[in-house]
Design a protein around this motif. Sequence first.
Motif, PDB file in Angstrom:
ATOM      1  N   ASP A  37      85.742  75.522 -17.715  1.00  0.00           N
ATOM      2  CA  ASP A  37      85.976  74.679 -18.809  1.00  0.00           C
ATOM      3  C   ASP A  37      84.518  74.379 -19.079  1.00  0.00           C
ATOM      4  O   ASP A  37      84.132  74.585 -20.337  1.00  0.00           O
ATOM      5  N   LEU A  38      83.782  73.776 -18.249  1.00  0.00           N
ATOM      6  CA  LEU A  38      82.291  73.441 -18.776  1.00  0.00           C
ATOM      7  C   LEU A  38      81.680  74.732 -19.431  1.00  0.00           C
ATOM      8  O   LEU A  38      80.767  74.464 -20.204  1.00  0.00           O
ATOM      9  N   SER A  40      82.569  77.227 -20.613  1.00  0.00           N
ATOM     10  CA  SER A  40      83.191  78.102 -21.894  1.00  0.00           C
ATOM     11  C   SER A  40      83.036  76.924 -23.080  1.00  0.00           C
ATOM     12  O   SER A  40      82.579  77.258 -24.037  1.00  0.00           O
ATOM     13  N   THR A  41      83.031  75.740 -22.684  1.00  0.00           N
ATOM     14  CA  THR A  41      82.715  74.671 -23.842  1.00  0.00           C
ATOM     15  C   THR A  41      81.226  74.404 -24.306  1.00  0.00           C
ATOM     16  O   THR A  41      80.796  74.391 -25.406  1.00  0.00           O
ATOM     17  N   TYR A  42      80.551  74.263 -23.025  1.00  0.00           N
ATOM     18  CA  TYR A  42      79.061  74.116 -23.290  1.00  0.00           C
ATOM     19  C   TYR A  42      77.931  75.411 -23.234  1.00  0.00           C
ATOM     20  O   TYR A  42      76.863  75.270 -23.572  1.00  0.00           O
ATOM     21  N   ASP A  65      81.019  66.485 -16.404  1.00  0.00           N
ATOM     22  CA  ASP A  65      81.936  66.496 -17.586  1.00  0.00           C
ATOM     23  C   ASP A  65      81.920  65.198 -18.248  1.00  0.00           C
ATOM     24  O   ASP A  65      81.751  65.409 -19.369  1.00  0.00           O
ATOM     25  N   SER A  69      80.063  65.380 -22.112  1.00  0.00           N
ATOM     26  CA  SER A  69      81.034  64.946 -23.231  1.00  0.00           C
ATOM     27  C   SER A  69      80.691  63.600 -24.045  1.00  0.00           C
ATOM     28  O   SER A  69      81.388  63.451 -24.855  1.00  0.00           O
ATOM     29  N   ASP A  73      80.516  66.721 -30.383  1.00  0.00           N
ATOM     30  CA  ASP A  73      81.202  68.202 -30.235  1.00  0.00           C
ATOM     31  C   ASP A  73      80.012  69.266 -31.011  1.00  0.00           C
ATOM     32  O   ASP A  73      79.453  69.077 -31.976  1.00  0.00           O
ATOM     33  N   LYS A  77      76.458  73.024 -27.141  1.00  0.00           N
ATOM     34  CA  LYS A  77      76.768  74.611 -27.253  1.00  0.00           C
ATOM     35  C   LYS A  77      75.672  74.869 -28.260  1.00  0.00           C
ATOM     36  O   LYS A  77      75.233  76.307 -28.064  1.00  0.00           O
ATOM     37  N   GLU A 337      88.654  63.037 -23.214  1.00  0.00           N
ATOM     38  CA  GLU A 337      89.047  62.716 -24.392  1.00  0.00           C
ATOM     39  C   GLU A 337      88.829  61.173 -24.585  1.00  0.00           C
ATOM     40  O   GLU A 337      88.757  60.766 -25.849  1.00  0.00           O
TER      41      GLU A 337
END
Length: 422
Positions: A37-38, A40-42, A65, A69, A73, A77, A337
């Motif tokens: 997840d890290l 793919s997200t960043y 994380d 976060s 957003d 990236k 979140e």
Amino acid sequence: MMKIRIILIISLLICFFSIQAYGATEEPVNADKLIDDLESTYGIKVTIQDKDDNINYNDCLIVLDKGLSRFPDGLIKEITDYYTKKGISINIIINETEKISDLFSEYVMSDESANIYINTLQNSLYRNSCVASEEGFVYGIGHFISDYIFKIYGYDKLRNEFENLNSGYNYGTWEKGYENVFLNKHSASSFKEEVANIIWYIEIHPDKLRNINNGNFTVIHKKIELLSNAAEQSFSSITKETNLWNEALPQKPDEWARETIEKMKSASLIPEEYEGIYRSYITKKDFYNLTFNIIEKKIGKERFSNIFGIVEKEEYTSLDPLKGEVYVDIDVNYDAEEDNYITRLEIAKFFGYVSNKLNKDISDYKIAEFDDISSVSESEKLFIYYVSSNGLLKGNGISFKPFENCTYQESYLMLMRLYNFL
């Protein structure tokens, strides 16, 4: 000297209304999924170097994380995509260390890679392993972000803008009067360190920044504005509407909110750490914590604990990235979140949850004809009807604006209504 920092956070899981706050149960972290997840997200490759099966690396991944976060957003990236196109890899490398003094994060940039190192220590005094703190990691990320801003906005341009505010005080020394223009001695060591320090403090300690000089504007605040403007011009994911780093600037409440806020302060309904933040958007985490604070004040600690429950907290060590001071933190389940801004619909659902827990009849409402809730599910509309019927959240008579975010001062008015309603 060891400093002890105890952070008491109420933990609970709100399942019935599909609202997540801090988890009340200890769920195992799926390390492989979190790494995926890290990445793919960043766009950051996470590597555990010389992995020792006897060490729990999950805490490192949670620190990563949480730290990543914190930023808007798309910001991280956008940086990683920029470097990847230039053949520069972005890596977070988790190392094992045997000395607590090595529990720092380190950032190293070269022509081939940008590496952020984070260390873990086995068999600490407090638990099976401890890791470099989130503070240390965010400090490293501060260098990573500032390097990108220097490239896109211009290093010399931003440095000149900063130096124009330095009133003749030079980098590389510390003398009388320097505290008026620099955040700390480390910030005064060089321009690069100053920018990284400011980003670190903005993300970790915005309350300390905005309350410098009793909440009045200083040179440091002007530098934050310069840095925010440079970021807006450097990132396509950042706009003026993002209100980037606004929570670190001194704020005064608008006239329409001032009387309510003063009443809440007098009744100790606003914790000290929220002093001076009014016009910034409020996060879910802060809204939940403020809500629980006023409920506890209203019904008393014992009843509050019986109704909502407080999980047991584990302690772990972490280090201040500059001073080398050891802290003992409280370890709670973390949901990224929680750092997102809360919407009016989410507030309505949350107020419905706490009302139900406090034996209020949440079916007691009148249907309101708002013109902007057609995309809201029928089950969620019930909460809109409930809060609007009871005056907890007020639309303008026509619209409810379910997906808009709320500022802190708007939230204080809602919370005062809840306090009076309970």
